[in-house]
Design a protein around this motif. Structure first.
Motif, mmCIF file in Angstrom:
data_model
loop_
_atom_site.group_PDB
_atom_site.id
_atom_site.type_symbol
_atom_site.label_atom_id
_atom_site.label_comp_id
_atom_site.label_asym_id
_atom_site.label_seq_id
_atom_site.Cartn_x
_atom_site.Cartn_y
_atom_site.Cartn_z
ATOM 1 N N ALA A 11 62.582 9.765 2.989
ATOM 2 C CA ALA A 11 61.160 9.611 2.709
ATOM 3 C C ALA A 11 60.325 10.548 3.573
ATOM 4 C CB ALA A 11 60.731 8.161 2.947
ATOM 5 N N ARG A 12 60.814 10.838 4.764
ATOM 6 C CA ARG A 12 60.115 11.755 5.665
ATOM 7 C C ARG A 12 60.418 13.214 5.362
ATOM 8 N NH1 ARG A 12 62.369 10.813 11.122
ATOM 9 N NH2 ARG A 12 63.904 12.362 10.476
ATOM 10 N N GLU A 13 61.667 13.501 4.989
ATOM 11 C CA GLU A 13 62.112 14.891 4.883
ATOM 12 C C GLU A 13 61.893 15.501 3.501
ATOM 13 O OE1 GLU A 13 63.681 16.633 7.832
ATOM 14 O OE2 GLU A 13 62.304 15.027 8.376
ATOM 15 N N VAL A 14 62.049 14.726 2.450
ATOM 16 C CA VAL A 14 61.915 15.269 1.095
ATOM 17 C C VAL A 14 60.452 15.160 0.676
ATOM 18 C CG1 VAL A 14 62.706 15.136 -1.298
ATOM 19 C CG2 VAL A 14 64.292 14.645 0.567
ATOM 20 N N THR A 15 59.716 16.217 0.937
ATOM 21 C CA THR A 15 58.279 16.252 0.687
ATOM 22 C C THR A 15 57.943 17.378 -0.286
ATOM 23 O OG1 THR A 15 58.011 17.657 2.644
ATOM 24 C CG2 THR A 15 57.745 15.278 2.939
ATOM 25 N N ASP A 16 56.687 17.461 -0.654
ATOM 26 C CA ASP A 16 56.262 18.459 -1.639
ATOM 27 C C ASP A 16 56.461 19.886 -1.147
ATOM 28 O OD1 ASP A 16 55.558 16.437 -3.353
ATOM 29 O OD2 ASP A 16 53.423 16.457 -2.810
ATOM 30 N N ASP A 17 56.426 20.091 0.173
ATOM 31 C CA ASP A 17 56.568 21.454 0.694
ATOM 32 C C ASP A 17 58.015 21.792 1.072
ATOM 33 O OD1 ASP A 17 56.662 19.693 2.781
ATOM 34 O OD2 ASP A 17 55.257 20.782 4.074
ATOM 35 N N LEU A 18 58.955 20.976 0.592
ATOM 36 C CA LEU A 18 60.376 21.234 0.858
ATOM 37 C C LEU A 18 60.839 22.505 0.142
ATOM 38 C CD1 LEU A 18 63.280 20.370 1.740
ATOM 39 C CD2 LEU A 18 63.390 19.057 -0.387
#
Length: 493
Positions: free
Chosen positions: A404-411
């Motif tokens: 939830a913290r690592e897979v973000t829109d700016d990944l």
């Protein structure tokens, strides 16, 4: 038997009998109570109610010494042997039997260890330092340590989580041999193929309750056992990752990269790889063959000795971890409970720990808690409050908290190290689907795993590392025999 931790009931009225001379599989989702039951049997946890009986002996519970005196030994999921001790020193540290009398003698200590190792069928140098041994060997020493007391009951908590396929098969042969000698062997497992590959009976827990009592494996099948574990819901297959376009730009590139991890791992030597947008590449290998050294160099935790690292068009070889994250690099680390979260911190504090401070110097806890809640709910994390400590979550929910913290829109680049290790069927499926979903959103994904089945399911290509070098490369359709052989030096793809 019932166990409570605060207001959480980990075991609820569980009653089960495990006859000797059999291998018993204990299964269930993360948080179902499997490890708690194992720890109660081994005397590490005192039950709120109920008793433990070994043969004709009734144990009071909550005493490791009492459990061991009555023949119960537990091999923990996370190994308990001190990394700086030698094998011989570890045997003496855990020795509850007769002590060596007279003046201390390394020779006598070594001879005793040699005798115990030989009796357990383990060929290890008694003077070897635990922290410098391969994972499979450490596990063999753990089992030999447990067998030193001639136990009646041997419990292993997720023993296959760190093993490549050949080592897993050797372990299963060993457990079947111990059961044939009359020992009661209880094994906590997650994968159906492992359960049906080694067990004589299976026992299922769900939410702390006994769902299936010890039942002969011949009376069960993988589908019915899976339904019992997850409560009747079906587990959808992970969607296949689409082949990336040959013209897709390279998002992660390592060229001639050499690095050394601070942990006990082989140095990465002259590693070159490229991963394009939308591509998932796996790194296979027996643990300790340079995988951690490679990952830590790419992430920026350790400095590369030589070579270069590129994220997109940017050379980040000298960049800090923060700068690399600013370019879209995200990580699911090797040890989620050590490197991934602070177990004593709240969920919202863990969630914002790696933020780049786009809001300036002012911190708005209320806003951050709301953002944390939205992310955790989106990832279907089972939790009570954003103020809850991360250490109170099950392994699967901790892993989803990290996602939830690592897979973000700016990944842009996701590195996933052993992403489903120790997770149940449903949680593992969710994590694998997240890897495929990240690739579908044009991220480049690097997966490090000893689980070949997992990599074959999600990866487009698989590279094999041996002694710090990439020694083989494979593409779909994968051949498990050839990949497994390359992992031990028998095939170069």
């Amino acid at each position: 038997m019932s166990v409570e931790f605060g207001d959480f009931r980990a075991l609820d009225g569980v009653t089960a009998t495990f006859p000797p001379g059999r291998v018993h599989a204990l299964v269930g989702q993360n948080g179902a109570g499997k490890t708690t039951l194992a720890r109660v049997l081994a005397g590490l946890v005192e039950p709120l109610s109920g008793t433990v009986q070994v043969g004709e002996d009734l144990l009071s519970g909550g005493s490791v010494g009492e459990a061991r005196r009555h023949g119960v030994e537990l091999v923990h999921q996370h190994f308990a042997l001190p990394a700086d001790f030698t094998v011989a020193q570890c045997f003496e540290l855990f020795n509850d039997g007769p002590q060596l009398l007279g003046a201390f003698s390394r020779t006598r200590l070594r001879r005793r260890a040699e005798t115990l190792l030989a009796g357990a069928g383990t060929d290890v140098d008694p003077d070897a330092v635990i922290g410098r041994l391969p994972i499979e060997t450490v596990q063999a020493v753990e089992i030999a340590r447990a067998l030193a007391s001639n136990p009646r009951v041997l419990i292993l908590d997720e023993p296959t989580a760190v093993l490549p396929p050949p080592a897993m098969h050797r372990l299963f042969e060993r457990l079947r041999g111990l059961a044939a000698e009359g020992m009661c062997v209880i094994v906590v497992l997650h994968k159906m193929q492992e359960v049906f590959g080694v067990a004589d009976t299976a026992t299922a827990l769900r939410a702390g309750r006994l769902i299936i009592e010890p039942t002969p494996i011949g009376d069960l099948d993988p589908a019915s056992l899976s339904r019992a574990i997850i409560g009747g819901a079906s587990i959808e297959a992970v969607p296949s990752a689409h082949e990336p376009a040959s013209s897709a730009p390279v998002e992660l590139r390592a060229a001639g990269l050499s690095a050394r991890s601070s942990a006990h791992d082989a140095s990465a030597v002259d590693v070159s790889l490229e991963i394009r947008q939308g591509e998932i590449v796996g790194i296979a290998g027996v643990e300790g063959n340079g995988q951690r050294s490679l990952v830590e160099a790419i992430v920026g935790v350790t400095a590369a000795r030589s070579g270069s690292i590129w994220l997109g068009e940017a050379d980040v070889s000298e960049a800090s971890v923060r700068e690399r994250r600013g370019r879209g690099l995200r990580v699911i680390p090797f040890e989620r409970n050590v490197e991934g979260v602070s177990l004593s911190s709240s969920l919202w504090e863990n969630h914002v720990a790696m933020r780049r401070g786009r809001g300036g110097w002012i911190i708005w806890p209320k806003t951050l808690r709301r953002q944390c809640k939205e992310a955790l709910d989106r990832w279907k994390v089972s939790y009570r409050s954003e103020e809850q400590q991360a250490g109170s979550l099950s392994g699967g929910n901790v892993q989803k908290t990290i996602l939830a913290r690592e897979v973000t829109d700016d990944l842009r680049v996701l590195i996933a190290a052993h992403p489903t290790r120790g997770l149940d069927i449903a949680a593992a499926r969710d994590v694998r689907a997240a890897l495929v979903g990240a690739a579908a959103a044009d991220a480049a994904v690097l997966v490090v795993s000893a689980d070949l089945e997992e990599m074959f399911e999600v990866c487009h290509r698989v590279l094999v590392m041996l002694a710090g070098r990439v020694v083989a490369a494979f593409e779909r359709p994968f051949d498990v025999e050839r990949v497994g052989a390359a992992m031990v030096g028998g095939d170069e793809g």
